[in-house]
Design an enzyme around this catalytic site. Sequence first.
Site, mmCIF file in Angstrom:
data_model
loop_
_atom_site.group_PDB
_atom_site.id
_atom_site.type_symbol
_atom_site.label_atom_id
_atom_site.label_comp_id
_atom_site.label_asym_id
_atom_site.label_seq_id
_atom_site.Cartn_x
_atom_site.Cartn_y
_atom_site.Cartn_z
ATOM 1 N N ALA A 85 0.845 -1.186 0.000
ATOM 2 C CA ALA A 85 0.000 0.000 0.000
ATOM 3 C C ALA A 85 0.880 1.235 0.000
ATOM 4 O O ALA A 85 2.003 1.216 0.502
ATOM 5 C CB ALA A 85 -0.920 0.007 1.221
ATOM 6 N N GLY B 246 -2.914 4.490 -3.065
ATOM 7 C CA GLY B 246 -3.831 3.376 -3.155
ATOM 8 C C GLY B 246 -3.219 2.094 -2.647
ATOM 9 O O GLY B 246 -2.192 2.091 -1.974
ATOM 10 N N VAL C 22 -2.356 -2.201 -3.579
ATOM 11 C CA VAL C 22 -2.206 -3.265 -4.561
ATOM 12 C C VAL C 22 -2.555 -4.582 -3.882
ATOM 13 O O VAL C 22 -1.986 -4.923 -2.845
ATOM 14 C CB VAL C 22 -0.781 -3.325 -5.131
ATOM 15 C CG1 VAL C 22 -0.674 -4.450 -6.153
ATOM 16 C CG2 VAL C 22 -0.417 -2.001 -5.785
ATOM 17 N N ASP D 285 12.337 4.289 -14.599
ATOM 18 C CA ASP D 285 12.704 3.838 -13.260
ATOM 19 C C ASP D 285 13.222 2.406 -13.315
ATOM 20 O O ASP D 285 12.848 1.556 -12.506
ATOM 21 C CB ASP D 285 11.523 3.948 -12.305
ATOM 22 C CG ASP D 285 11.971 3.973 -10.847
ATOM 23 O OD1 ASP D 285 13.108 4.420 -10.578
ATOM 24 O OD2 ASP D 285 11.197 3.545 -9.976
#
Length: 771
Positions: free
Chosen positions: A36, A40, A42, A150
């Site tokens: 988290a 939000g 996952v 990234d």
Amino acid sequence: MSIPPETVSPPPGLSPLEAGDPASIGPYRVVGRIGAGGMGVVYGAQDVYGLCVAVKTVHADFARESRFRETFAREVEMLARANGVSTARLHASDTGAEVPWLAFDYVPGRDLRAHVREFGPLEGGMLHAFALGMAEGLAALHAAGIAHRDIKPGNVILSPDGPKIVDFGIAVEIGTERSADASASYGTPGWTAPERYSGASADPSADVFAWGGLVVLAATGRQPFGSGAAAELARRVREGEFDATGVPEDLLGLVEAALSVDPEQRPSSEELVRALLPAPEAGPEGQPGRPQTTADSLRRMLRDYWRGVDDAGHDPARWATAVGVVSAAGLGASALGSGVMGSGAVGSVGAAGTGAAAGAGTGAGTTGAAAPAAAGSGTATAGGSAAGTANGGLLSGIATSKAGLTGAGVLAVAGLTAGGFVVYNQVSENPSETVAAAAGILEESQGFTARVTRSFSPAHAEEVAERTGTPVDQVVEDSLVEEEYLYSAADQTFLIRGAAMGPDSTAVANHRGELYVYAQGEEDAWPLPERTEPDPSVSPDSVGLTLVTEPLRQLAASGETEAGEGQEGVYTGPTVLGLLDEGAFVETEALARVELDEEGAPLRAEYTTEQREVRIDFEEGDTGVPMEDPQSWALDNGLYWDVVHAPICGSIVSGWPAQQEWDVQASSWDMDCDRAMDIAGVVEDSSGQEDRVAFLFGRFSRGTTRAIDETVACGDGWNLDAGEEPDPGENVAPLSDCRPITNFTEPTEASPEFYDADILPVVLIDFQPRD
């Protein structure tokens, strides 16, 4: 209907669901949490066919902003175009739901750094397959017009099927100008290309730069630019101070070109692929083989060379069991139907990337031709997102979206990967994210040392004082325990010096996945103390980095983290503290106070439980901590430590006057099991190996000591005086331990049968009688 916390024990790799979490999202049944963040959660979930997926959701508060929802839809549209063998692929999404979501495969495995730490660098064809896989994944992204931005070890998962690139949280369209790029300042120092520090627009060459670093780490176990403060890493990157020593010659040229400071000098991802592709297979009778696509060639290399990569404990059956329990409890109602997660329909993503209704809660979301249906039919095993197990590998997966952070008023975010995300010259305004990032800094560091003190809490000390009649101050003083934590990523070692394993213990270590326990001994004592078995709660996993980082992550995940009022860099809140207490591993609720330095790294952490007060002071951070066998360290400090628990490698049969079976314990960090069993075999029976054996002056009056390979001295039972008959009722004489020797010398005329050597008081191998 939502699932109450701790109703179901989640499988490895997932944390329990919390109050308010949905039972299902779209067509997926929720199993547990992958992680988290500020934007939000996952979740780990399964479709009706049992396929494991990771479902990323967005907090409804952010989804109410049209700008954010548009950003999220744009991210989904980009991901739908990614279709490489080595890239994470989208399954389904609903960007129009009240709580937007998107779903990927769950890719089992460890991230690159965790795999190299546990199993060592990649070699030969496997390394070449890794290099090609990463280049192929980048080429697929770049061909689709996507710059990942990234690429780093935490976003590369080594799965049984091959390496996978994951986490597209800050991916953008190639060519996006910095002024239109809300996440332009995000990245990870040491992996971010130099031109990004000077404001360059999103370009594939920055991903290629990171590819060079990945191959260095995979080949050598070292980061190309080392470790240290963000500013120092940035300097090395800008000045091209990388170390690629140890990269094989056939890859070195490509790596050096990829790490060039000048992006114009770097090869493109497609050029990397062409340079790394193997020769096509020959056809019948020497005829040219049929042309193969890049994907075909990569899959062939993976088939031929990808070995020794496990699923880090992932078991879809465990997920199915967990889902079944949820259903049995009546908690399986669709969250879409109840309005928790969606609008009653599973949206699809077309070329424009906008959500569209697909029916009354039964439709399966799609992402166009690039992605399989959400129902799971025809799902390609090569694609997916990722999340390693919490113990077998660091959490890595679809991080919370960073693309809308600026609009949400958050300037820095720790992702779900181990190291999080570092923002240049910015400070997080979210306490939870800041604390999670601090944990990531420790997990990504070269190593650290910390001083740990713990004692009874005042309330508990008063209870003990009242019960025993001892003054409170004396109770607190008597309960004081001081320890030293040392961690070295390079040595894969976490060491605690102190009485963590009970009052008679001196140290405990997790060295390369094996547990070692030490106790105070005497140099001339023989035989050594018998092996002791740790409490069942103690394992190598409970003696490790998580002792330090897990309370920080629990604090960050509590949702109640607060910044200290008037105290910059101080964060407080509830957590769960795990520690070794009197030889057992215990976990308990605690109140935490964490102090961070200007770069966000932990300075100290204080935890208060009902019974304990624990303080951790970090003395050296992100530094190469010298590690040596605790036996050697103790001798250098005028101490002598016995090894009372270490790996058992096997057994031999030896002894006098009767035969006895002995467990062979590899007591030294320098003695692996293969070497230990080889030496033990000579102790058991040296016939045919006389050239490896020389008799030494015995250390014991009735013992024989032999040098093996002129490097190790082992005792092999008792000698009897001339004419003496063995006593059939006498116990089997213990085998002496094996120790290192120096100054090995040839026999003299005075003692022609015996060699001489200095025997060091460090135990390499110990023999324990098997019951």
